[in-house]
Write an enzyme that holds these catalytic residues in place. Sequence first.
Site, mmCIF file in Angstrom:
data_model
loop_
_atom_site.group_PDB
_atom_site.id
_atom_site.type_symbol
_atom_site.label_atom_id
_atom_site.label_comp_id
_atom_site.label_asym_id
_atom_site.label_seq_id
_atom_site.Cartn_x
_atom_site.Cartn_y
_atom_site.Cartn_z
ATOM 1 N N CYS A 11 0.757 -1.041 -0.043
ATOM 2 C CA CYS A 11 -0.042 0.064 0.020
ATOM 3 C C CYS A 11 0.856 1.196 0.112
ATOM 4 O O CYS A 11 0.266 2.455 -0.174
ATOM 5 C CB CYS A 11 -0.994 -0.080 1.237
ATOM 6 S SG CYS A 11 -1.853 -1.424 1.116
ATOM 7 N N HIS B 14 -2.630 8.449 5.748
ATOM 8 C CA HIS B 14 -2.898 7.013 5.112
ATOM 9 C C HIS B 14 -4.380 6.622 5.662
ATOM 10 O O HIS B 14 -5.150 5.983 4.767
ATOM 11 C CB HIS B 14 -1.704 6.209 5.682
ATOM 12 C CG HIS B 14 -1.689 4.802 5.328
ATOM 13 N ND1 HIS B 14 -1.769 4.152 3.959
ATOM 14 C CD2 HIS B 14 -2.174 3.490 5.995
ATOM 15 C CE1 HIS B 14 -1.827 3.023 3.724
ATOM 16 N NE2 HIS B 14 -2.146 2.437 4.753
ATOM 17 N N HIS C 56 -9.687 2.034 -0.434
ATOM 18 C CA HIS C 56 -8.172 1.875 -0.417
ATOM 19 C C HIS C 56 -7.723 1.145 -1.581
ATOM 20 O O HIS C 56 -8.012 0.138 -1.858
ATOM 21 C CB HIS C 56 -7.909 0.990 0.904
ATOM 22 C CG HIS C 56 -6.331 1.026 1.211
ATOM 23 N ND1 HIS C 56 -5.286 1.484 0.240
ATOM 24 C CD2 HIS C 56 -5.700 0.391 2.141
ATOM 25 C CE1 HIS C 56 -4.258 1.152 0.684
ATOM 26 N NE2 HIS C 56 -4.224 0.474 1.944
ATOM 27 N N LYS D 211 -9.762 8.036 1.690
ATOM 28 C CA LYS D 211 -10.138 6.761 1.526
ATOM 29 C C LYS D 211 -11.609 6.560 1.947
ATOM 30 O O LYS D 211 -12.250 5.476 1.528
ATOM 31 C CB LYS D 211 -9.202 5.912 2.382
ATOM 32 C CG LYS D 211 -7.593 5.699 1.595
ATOM 33 C CD LYS D 211 -6.889 4.382 2.598
ATOM 34 C CE LYS D 211 -5.449 4.436 2.063
ATOM 35 N NZ LYS D 211 -4.613 5.226 2.314
ATOM 36 N N PHE E 44 1.846 -3.264 4.085
ATOM 37 C CA PHE E 44 2.133 -4.445 4.787
ATOM 38 C C PHE E 44 3.560 -4.959 4.479
ATOM 39 O O PHE E 44 4.215 -4.480 3.377
ATOM 40 C CB PHE E 44 1.503 -5.805 3.840
ATOM 41 C CG PHE E 44 -0.066 -5.925 4.299
ATOM 42 C CD1 PHE E 44 -0.544 -5.140 5.483
ATOM 43 C CD2 PHE E 44 -0.625 -6.913 3.975
ATOM 44 C CE1 PHE E 44 -2.058 -5.170 5.807
ATOM 45 C CE2 PHE E 44 -2.236 -7.193 4.071
ATOM 46 C CZ PHE E 44 -2.732 -6.434 5.171
ATOM 47 N N GLU F 249 -1.190 6.231 13.422
ATOM 48 C CA GLU F 249 -0.821 7.248 12.327
ATOM 49 C C GLU F 249 -0.891 8.614 13.215
ATOM 50 O O GLU F 249 -0.063 9.323 13.181
ATOM 51 C CB GLU F 249 -1.367 7.101 11.182
ATOM 52 C CG GLU F 249 -0.958 8.171 10.081
ATOM 53 C CD GLU F 249 -1.779 8.178 9.003
ATOM 54 O OE1 GLU F 249 -2.931 7.691 8.904
ATOM 55 O OE2 GLU F 249 -1.371 8.826 7.753
#
Lengths: 420, 78
Positions: A170, A311, A348, A343, A407, A322
């Site tokens: 991502c 994010h 996403h 998002k 990830f 975050e």
Amino acid sequence: MRRVVVTGLGMVSPLGNGVETTWSNILAGKSGAKRPTGFETDDLACRVACQLPLGDGTNGTFNPDDVLPVKEQRKIDPFIVYAIAAADEALADANWKPESYEDQIVSGVMIGSGIGGLLGIEKAAYDLQEKGPRRISPFFIPGRLINLASGYVSIRHGLKGPNHAVVTACSTGAHAIGDAARLIALGDADVMVAGGTESPIGRLALAGFAACRALSTNFNDTPEKASRPYDKDRDGFVMGEGAGVVVLEEYEHAKARGAKIYAEVIGYGMSGDAYHITAPSEDGDGAFRCMSAAMKRAGITPDQIDYVNAHGTSTPLGDEIELRAIERLVGDAADGLTMSSTKSAVGHLLGAAGAVEAIFSILAIRDQIAPATLNLDNPSVDTKIDLVPHTPKKMDIKVVLSNSFGFGGTNASLILRAVD
Amino acid sequence: MSDIAERVKKIVIEHLGVDAEKVTDTASFIDDLGADSLDTVELVMAFEEEFGTEIPDDAAETIQTVGDAVSFLTKAAS
């Protein structure tokens, strides 16, 4: 190092074909989340996704036949088609058509993808099982490889400079733009077509991400409510698809040809969590160091950041980690900071997320408006940062930070600034 | 035109995305119909599937034109 600016934007997203269509839908507070169509969903835990609005190309719909003949589309997974569409738009927007050999060899491509041709791999596995190896098409491999998005775009536009592809889950889109900007800064190219693309939406990806407990499953009957970053009822991300591509250009090169300049890429930071394959480090150390590195590179202080495109995926763990990392980064400046997650509107887009969000960040600078965080009814945490619930916010925006975390514990932050 | 020729031409038109009038007996897949080497591999696979036959690699290399394909598949069917 040489200065790098953005001179072209291109996008296909769940909120429409093209940058302006998507952006006007975002500012109108629309959500791209629906029950996915095209495959069986009854037995899936997550029955929400942000698919491209396919159509005849009118009213903001995306028509792949406008990009490539059906015969060519059959050879490749949709992520390559989306990349081609976004790159076409970005290059037209930048008005960069390298025709001489000299212009071609200084123009490169760096378009990545998180997963690549998952849909085609799934189908070919069935063909192999049911029909045998002689039924595997010669286009199976080249139509699924992640770097073939960059390959197709380079062939289509005669871009003979560096040809590269990022694969960092991502964070892909943000890494691609940051790395491509570095290539220009270091003199390996004068122009780079950079971004990310993704076409994961199908049974395999929805089952796989649900097994990781990453997807929202509580809003299957109200899909538009499912992506709700920072809200106390958030329960996972909503998968999206599409592509974002920018044209990056060396500042003097852009000025010399009278190109329209959207923004300058002034900061780029990277870090690794070295913690867990899917979960972010709980102390937010990776995110903090990543943003700090970008700020150091940009040579700015925390109070100079006007807007953060987070994010913010709408997962229970990630959003707060975050947020805390940003509060630690900016300290007292949290009071004047504005941050939102787009998002909440487009879902996403995995490997494309960082690229479309960099574009939203640039448009926030252009239009002096911070897009909203949809569905933020009850924030799960107290913060002095304005998370822009429900409606966009008109404000002065000169410097924007855009975060992407993936990830594997891979983090990327971009800082963009208006050019006077 | 034989049934086999009809079916071959239909596959060629579909796979290479070319106009029917270009698909003559003497038309070369690569020189006249815009195919590349990977397209010809896929065409041979499509012939195999349509006609339920196996075309060995050395035979596949000799199938350069529409007429080559028709005559190979006619022989294979007899």
